[in-house]
Enzyme design. Structure first.
Site, PDB file in Angstrom:
ATOM      1  N   GLU A 185     -16.047  21.440   0.244  1.00  0.00           N
ATOM      2  CA  GLU A 185     -16.061  19.969   0.166  1.00  0.00           C
ATOM      3  C   GLU A 185     -17.263  19.538  -0.667  1.00  0.00           C
ATOM      4  N   LYS A 186     -16.986  18.656  -1.643  1.00  0.00           N
ATOM      5  CA  LYS A 186     -18.096  18.286  -2.544  1.00  0.00           C
ATOM      6  C   LYS A 186     -19.100  17.347  -1.876  1.00  0.00           C
TER       7      LYS A 186
ATOM      8  N   GLY B 172     -12.755  13.902   4.106  1.00  0.00           N
ATOM      9  CA  GLY B 172     -12.117  13.288   2.936  1.00  0.00           C
ATOM     10  C   GLY B 172     -12.110  11.774   2.961  1.00  0.00           C
TER      11      GLY B 172
ATOM     12  N   SER C 132      -7.392  11.683  -3.906  1.00  0.00           N
ATOM     13  CA  SER C 132      -7.173  10.644  -4.916  1.00  0.00           C
ATOM     14  C   SER C 132      -8.372   9.713  -5.002  1.00  0.00           C
TER      15      SER C 132
ATOM     16  N   GLY D 298      -4.884  -3.972  -0.031  1.00  0.00           N
ATOM     17  CA  GLY D 298      -5.167  -5.392  -0.231  1.00  0.00           C
ATOM     18  C   GLY D 298      -4.906  -6.203   1.023  1.00  0.00           C
TER      19      GLY D 298
ATOM     20  N   MET E 280       1.037   8.466  -0.513  1.00  0.00           N
ATOM     21  CA  MET E 280      -0.370   8.828  -0.305  1.00  0.00           C
ATOM     22  C   MET E 280      -0.750   8.449   1.120  1.00  0.00           C
TER      23      MET E 280
ATOM     24  N   ALA F 204      -2.150   9.972   5.096  1.00  0.00           N
ATOM     25  CA  ALA F 204      -2.863  11.058   5.763  1.00  0.00           C
ATOM     26  C   ALA F 204      -1.899  11.995   6.493  1.00  0.00           C
TER      27      ALA F 204
ATOM     28  N   HIS G 126       9.979  -2.076  31.406  1.00  0.00           N
ATOM     29  CA  HIS G 126       9.846  -3.531  31.335  1.00  0.00           C
ATOM     30  C   HIS G 126       8.555  -3.958  32.036  1.00  0.00           C
TER      31      HIS G 126
HETATM   32  P1  FAD Z   1      -8.570  13.171   0.640  1.00  0.00           P
HETATM   33  O1  FAD Z   1      -8.640  12.631   2.006  1.00  0.00           O
HETATM   34  O2  FAD Z   1      -8.827  12.248  -0.495  1.00  0.00           O
HETATM   35  O3  FAD Z   1      -9.612  14.359   0.592  1.00  0.00           O
HETATM   36  C1  FAD Z   1      -9.898  15.055  -0.569  1.00  0.00           C
HETATM   37  C2  FAD Z   1     -11.277  15.651  -0.462  1.00  0.00           C
HETATM   38  O4  FAD Z   1     -11.457  16.576  -1.505  1.00  0.00           O
HETATM   39  C3  FAD Z   1     -12.410  14.637  -0.586  1.00  0.00           C
HETATM   40  O5  FAD Z   1     -13.286  14.747   0.490  1.00  0.00           O
HETATM   41  C4  FAD Z   1     -13.093  15.031  -1.888  1.00  0.00           C
HETATM   42  O6  FAD Z   1     -14.495  14.805  -1.868  1.00  0.00           O
HETATM   43  C5  FAD Z   1     -12.792  16.502  -1.964  1.00  0.00           C
HETATM   44  N1  FAD Z   1     -12.831  17.063  -3.306  1.00  0.00           N
HETATM   45  C6  FAD Z   1     -12.232  16.587  -4.424  1.00  0.00           C
HETATM   46  N2  FAD Z   1     -12.446  17.413  -5.463  1.00  0.00           N
HETATM   47  C7  FAD Z   1     -13.205  18.434  -4.984  1.00  0.00           C
HETATM   48  C8  FAD Z   1     -13.733  19.603  -5.567  1.00  0.00           C
HETATM   49  N3  FAD Z   1     -13.516  19.928  -6.842  1.00  0.00           N
HETATM   50  N4  FAD Z   1     -14.482  20.420  -4.794  1.00  0.00           N
HETATM   51  C9  FAD Z   1     -14.721  20.118  -3.488  1.00  0.00           C
HETATM   52  N5  FAD Z   1     -14.211  19.044  -2.886  1.00  0.00           N
HETATM   53  C10 FAD Z   1     -13.461  18.213  -3.621  1.00  0.00           C
HETATM   54  N6  FAD Z   1      -3.391   6.845   5.125  1.00  0.00           N
HETATM   55  C11 FAD Z   1      -2.751   6.762   6.306  1.00  0.00           C
HETATM   56  O7  FAD Z   1      -1.859   7.573   6.569  1.00  0.00           O
HETATM   57  N7  FAD Z   1      -3.079   5.810   7.237  1.00  0.00           N
HETATM   58  C12 FAD Z   1      -4.031   4.886   6.999  1.00  0.00           C
HETATM   59  O8  FAD Z   1      -4.303   4.052   7.859  1.00  0.00           O
HETATM   60  C13 FAD Z   1      -4.712   4.923   5.766  1.00  0.00           C
HETATM   61  N8  FAD Z   1      -5.675   4.035   5.489  1.00  0.00           N
HETATM   62  C14 FAD Z   1      -6.340   4.109   4.296  1.00  0.00           C
HETATM   63  C15 FAD Z   1      -7.303   3.144   4.024  1.00  0.00           C
HETATM   64  C16 FAD Z   1      -7.985   3.175   2.829  1.00  0.00           C
HETATM   65  C17 FAD Z   1      -9.038   2.135   2.542  1.00  0.00           C
HETATM   66  C18 FAD Z   1      -7.715   4.208   1.881  1.00  0.00           C
HETATM   67  C19 FAD Z   1      -8.474   4.282   0.591  1.00  0.00           C
HETATM   68  C20 FAD Z   1      -6.742   5.161   2.139  1.00  0.00           C
HETATM   69  C21 FAD Z   1      -6.041   5.106   3.354  1.00  0.00           C
HETATM   70  N9  FAD Z   1      -5.037   6.021   3.652  1.00  0.00           N
HETATM   71  C22 FAD Z   1      -4.367   5.940   4.835  1.00  0.00           C
HETATM   72  C23 FAD Z   1      -4.667   7.090   2.711  1.00  0.00           C
HETATM   73  C24 FAD Z   1      -5.325   8.412   3.140  1.00  0.00           C
HETATM   74  O9  FAD Z   1      -6.723   8.241   3.193  1.00  0.00           O
HETATM   75  C25 FAD Z   1      -4.967   9.522   2.159  1.00  0.00           C
HETATM   76  O10 FAD Z   1      -3.566   9.592   2.015  1.00  0.00           O
HETATM   77  C26 FAD Z   1      -5.489  10.854   2.659  1.00  0.00           C
HETATM   78  O11 FAD Z   1      -6.886  10.825   2.816  1.00  0.00           O
HETATM   79  C27 FAD Z   1      -5.109  11.965   1.697  1.00  0.00           C
HETATM   80  O12 FAD Z   1      -5.612  13.163   2.170  1.00  0.00           O
HETATM   81  P2  FAD Z   1      -5.953  14.370   1.195  1.00  0.00           P
HETATM   82  O13 FAD Z   1      -6.369  15.484   2.081  1.00  0.00           O
HETATM   83  O14 FAD Z   1      -4.857  14.592   0.246  1.00  0.00           O
HETATM   84  O15 FAD Z   1      -7.184  13.862   0.307  1.00  0.00           O
HETATM   85  P1  NAI Z   2      -0.297   0.180  -3.201  1.00  0.00           P
HETATM   86  O1  NAI Z   2       0.470   1.056  -4.109  1.00  0.00           O
HETATM   87  O2  NAI Z   2       0.038   0.131  -1.765  1.00  0.00           O
HETATM   88  O3  NAI Z   2      -0.221  -1.335  -3.724  1.00  0.00           O
HETATM   89  C1  NAI Z   2      -0.646  -1.714  -4.986  1.00  0.00           C
HETATM   90  C2  NAI Z   2      -0.035  -3.061  -5.329  1.00  0.00           C
HETATM   91  O4  NAI Z   2      -0.664  -3.543  -6.499  1.00  0.00           O
HETATM   92  C3  NAI Z   2       1.460  -3.002  -5.625  1.00  0.00           C
HETATM   93  O5  NAI Z   2       2.117  -4.003  -4.900  1.00  0.00           O
HETATM   94  C4  NAI Z   2       1.542  -3.228  -7.124  1.00  0.00           C
HETATM   95  O6  NAI Z   2       2.718  -3.912  -7.516  1.00  0.00           O
HETATM   96  C5  NAI Z   2       0.312  -4.095  -7.361  1.00  0.00           C
HETATM   97  N1  NAI Z   2      -0.217  -4.028  -8.720  1.00  0.00           N
HETATM   98  C6  NAI Z   2      -0.358  -2.942  -9.509  1.00  0.00           C
HETATM   99  N2  NAI Z   2      -0.949  -3.275 -10.671  1.00  0.00           N
HETATM  100  C7  NAI Z   2      -1.194  -4.612 -10.614  1.00  0.00           C
HETATM  101  C8  NAI Z   2      -1.796  -5.551 -11.505  1.00  0.00           C
HETATM  102  N3  NAI Z   2      -2.301  -5.166 -12.677  1.00  0.00           N
HETATM  103  N4  NAI Z   2      -1.884  -6.843 -11.136  1.00  0.00           N
HETATM  104  C9  NAI Z   2      -1.397  -7.236  -9.921  1.00  0.00           C
HETATM  105  N5  NAI Z   2      -0.818  -6.391  -9.041  1.00  0.00           N
HETATM  106  C10 NAI Z   2      -0.721  -5.099  -9.378  1.00  0.00           C
HETATM  107  O7  NAI Z   2      -1.831   0.605  -3.444  1.00  0.00           O
HETATM  108  P2  NAI Z   2      -3.129   0.345  -2.598  1.00  0.00           P
HETATM  109  O8  NAI Z   2      -2.983  -0.826  -1.705  1.00  0.00           O
HETATM  110  O9  NAI Z   2      -4.234   0.392  -3.581  1.00  0.00           O
HETATM  111  O10 NAI Z   2      -3.201   1.639  -1.690  1.00  0.00           O
HETATM  112  C11 NAI Z   2      -3.308   2.951  -2.288  1.00  0.00           C
HETATM  113  C12 NAI Z   2      -2.720   3.980  -1.397  1.00  0.00           C
HETATM  114  O11 NAI Z   2      -3.480   4.148  -0.224  1.00  0.00           O
HETATM  115  C13 NAI Z   2      -1.320   3.618  -0.984  1.00  0.00           C
HETATM  116  O12 NAI Z   2      -0.441   4.466  -1.662  1.00  0.00           O
HETATM  117  C14 NAI Z   2      -1.252   3.845   0.473  1.00  0.00           C
HETATM  118  O13 NAI Z   2      -0.273   4.800   0.771  1.00  0.00           O
HETATM  119  C15 NAI Z   2      -2.614   4.365   0.880  1.00  0.00           C
HETATM  120  N6  NAI Z   2      -3.063   3.568   2.021  1.00  0.00           N
HETATM  121  C16 NAI Z   2      -2.362   3.655   3.179  1.00  0.00           C
HETATM  122  C17 NAI Z   2      -2.687   2.865   4.256  1.00  0.00           C
HETATM  123  C18 NAI Z   2      -1.869   2.963   5.477  1.00  0.00           C
HETATM  124  O14 NAI Z   2      -1.125   3.896   5.631  1.00  0.00           O
HETATM  125  N7  NAI Z   2      -1.988   2.029   6.398  1.00  0.00           N
HETATM  126  C19 NAI Z   2      -3.804   1.950   4.217  1.00  0.00           C
HETATM  127  C20 NAI Z   2      -4.452   1.906   2.929  1.00  0.00           C
HETATM  128  C21 NAI Z   2      -4.098   2.721   1.903  1.00  0.00           C
END
Ligand code: FAD
Ligand code: NAI
Length: 467
Positions: free
Chosen positions: A32-33, A39, A145, A185, A319, A321, A445
């Site tokens: 992990e970096k 993550g 990502s 958003g 994308m 978890a 219920h």
């Molecule tokens: P990540 O969790 O991104 O982990 C990748 C890891 O790899 C990072 O720690 C990074 O530092 C490390 N890494 C990268 N390159 C290297 C390298 N070369 N060497 C060593 N380490 C490296 N998903 C849900 O299902 N439910 C949610 O409620 C939800 N809420 C979210 C809210 C926000 C604000 C965001 C941004 C995302 C949310 N997501 C949610 C999405 C979720 O976080 C991701 O889908 C999930 O973390 C992806 O897991 P991953 O293991 O693929 O990658």
């Molecule tokens: P998103 O893909 O959910 O939504 C992005 C939105 O931005 C889309 O509706 C798209 O049409 C719009 N858009 C794109 N370009 C635009 C532009 N130039 N101007 C105006 N609108 C534009 O992406 P978001 O919200 O950034 O989330 C990223 C990822 O993180 C998602 O794929 C999601 O799966 C994951 N995530 C999951 C959560 C959860 O499971 N509860 C919570 C937060 C993130």
């Protein structure tokens, strides 16, 4: 050192793969970096965002609903630094849990940037400038990502921010413009709207949470408008300029001439995330990226380099978890000679707004376009005793079932506790249940889950009891 498996990236895809591999007897390491494991999800994603969503929802309920419940508070105030501190504490505890799990499963942890020297040799570049090399029979890319931040938006991490910075704002903004009406958003917009900020969302498409069933989009939009959100659908942002104390966001209609500028304290860019593969040394392997920069994999999540696999946000698909976790498990089990399978149709999607939105299977739009004959059963929350008792009457459950066989094809919920309730739909669909199967199962219920049963009754026989 030499391993059976090295996992690069410690998010939910990576750490779960490592644990499952260790359980199956493989000598495993994880790289992990950053200094903390977990993550995006644990550090700057799922966990901190939910901590702030919960805190802000408590405040909002206290401000708007407590009096009706018969609870009077004389001086309600937001203490944002404390809210952030609590959030940080939740994150710290959660990432420490991953440290513990690594130790428990005897997984070697390396902190540093991992990069391929070749398919079986990985360099770890550490923050103190030193390097270490490890060898492995197999490896998994789980590097996740990063947010998409187009140049025209001038992302400066101060006024033009992504979710990462938004999770650390220490005073409630007066006004925030959000680009993108997707999950990030709307979740983070909800946090600040509940605390008193004016939120304006600019969305390119004609509806919010566009990938979900359109009834969910409509229901959620109604609730968010009540919370004070303003939406500019069918509009796009052409540029963002930031000054010391605020931003100017230029907005233009997708079609036609309408154009205007929005002023705000912050502009949150939430238009999606892109796979992260920078610095991984993929050029030293046969791994191939697709046209969206994602690591290309086959059905076994194996890359074009046979001993390298990839999981999570860095490959195709949602994308999420829990999707990453399923994939991490799948690869570990394949490497152990098992034959696991993931049904991607049954990975649920949840938006943690209030009301929450949760969904599994096909949307009505997808069934229509695939010309699958279907029946719809809907039940509104407002007809539930439980919902009235808690004052959470916004929302509905919608079940889509095959017209001829009654098999459940999709479940979509907007409402209180939808995130937890969707598990019933996932399990039912895993067992290929019919709407009648749910309709004939007793639901306690008074609970919100009675709405699931009533929607199933509507789908199977058009005969809910309570409407
Ligand atoms: P990540 O969790 O991104 O982990 C990748 C890891 O790899 C990072 O720690 C990074 O530092 C490390 N890494 C990268 N390159 C290297 C390298 N070369 N060497 C060593 N380490 C490296 N998903 C849900 O299902 N439910 C949610 O409620 C939800 N809420 C979210 C809210 C926000 C604000 C965001 C941004 C995302 C949310 N997501 C949610 C999405 C979720 O976080 C991701 O889908 C999930 O973390 C992806 O897991 P991953 O293991 O693929 O990658
Ligand atoms: P998103 O893909 O959910 O939504 C992005 C939105 O931005 C889309 O509706 C798209 O049409 C719009 N858009 C794109 N370009 C635009 C532009 N130039 N101007 C105006 N609108 C534009 O992406 P978001 O919200 O950034 O989330 C990223 C990822 O993180 C998602 O794929 C999601 O799966 C994951 N995530 C999951 C959560 C959860 O499971 N509860 C919570 C937060 C993130």
């Amino acid at each position: 050192m030499s391993y059976d498996l090295v996992v690069i990236g410690s998010g939910p895809g990576g750490y779960v793969a490592a644990i499952r591999a260790a359980q199956l007897g493989m000598k495993t390491a994880i790289i992990e970096k950053y200094n903390s494991l977990g993550g995006t999800c644990l550090n700057v994603g799922c966990i901190p965002s939910k901590a702030l969503l919960d805190s802000s929802e408590h405040y909002h309920a206290a401000e708007k609903n407590f009096e009706e419940h018969g609870i009077k508070i004389s001086s309600l105030k937001v203490d944002m630094p404390q809210m952030i501190k609590r959030k940080d504490g939740v994150v710290e505890q959660t990432v420490q849990g991953i440290d513990y799990l690594m130790k428990k499963n005897k997984i070697d942890v390396y902190h540093g940037m991992g990069s391929y020297v070749d398919a079986h040799k990985i360099k770890i570049s550490k923050s103190d400038g030193s390097e270490e090399f490890i060898e492995t029979k197999k490896s998994i890319i789980a590097t996740g990502s990063k947010p998409v931040t187009p140049d025209a938006f001038n992302y400066d991490k101060k006024r033009v921010i992504t979710s990462t910075e938004a999770l650390n704002i220490t005073s409630v903004p007066k006004r925030m413009v959000i680009i993108g009406a997707g999950v990030i958003g709307l979740e983070l917009g909800s946090v600040f709207a509940r605390l008193g900020a004016e939120i304006e969302v600019v969305e390119y498409l004609d509806r919010i949470i566009a990938g979900m069933d359109s009834d969910c989009s409509k229901e959620l939009m109604r609730s968010l408008k009540k919370l004070g959100f303003k939406f500019h659908l069918n509009h796009m942002v052409t540029g963002v300029k930031s000054g010391k104390s605020g931003v100017k966001v230029d907005v233009k209609a997708r079609e036609g001439e309408n154009a205007f500028t929005l002023d705000a304290d912050y502009c949150l860019v939430a238009i999606g995330r892109r796979p992260y593969t920078e610095g991984l040394g993929l050029e030293n392997t046969k791994v191939v990226l697709d046209d969206k920069g994602r690591v290309e994999v086959n059905d076994h999540l194996q890359t074009a380099e046979p001993d390298i696999y990839a999981v999570g946000d860095v490959i195709r698909g949602a994308m999420l978890a829990h999707k990453a976790e399923e994939e991490g498990t799948l690869v570990a089990e394949i490497l152990a000679g098992q034959k696991p399978h993931i049904d991607y149709n049954l990975i649920p999607g949840v938006v943690y707004t209030w009301p929450e939105v949760a969904s599994v299977g096909k949307t009505e739009e997808e069934l229509k376009s695939a010309q699958v004959p279907y029946k719809v059963g809907k039940f509104p929350y407002k007809a539930l005793g439980r919902a009235r008792a808690s004052m959470d009457v916004a929302g509905m459950v919608k079940i889509l079932a095959h017209k001829d066989t009654d098999e459940i094809l999709g479940m979509h919920i907007v409402g209180a506790r939808a995130a937890d309730m969707i598990a019933e739909g996932v399990i039912a669909m895993e067992f290929r249940a019919s709407a009648e199967d749910i309709a004939r199962s007793s639901h306690a219920h008074p609970t919100y889950t009675e709405a699931v049963r009533e929607a199933a009754l509507m789908a199977t026989a058009d005969r809910a009891i309570h409407i």
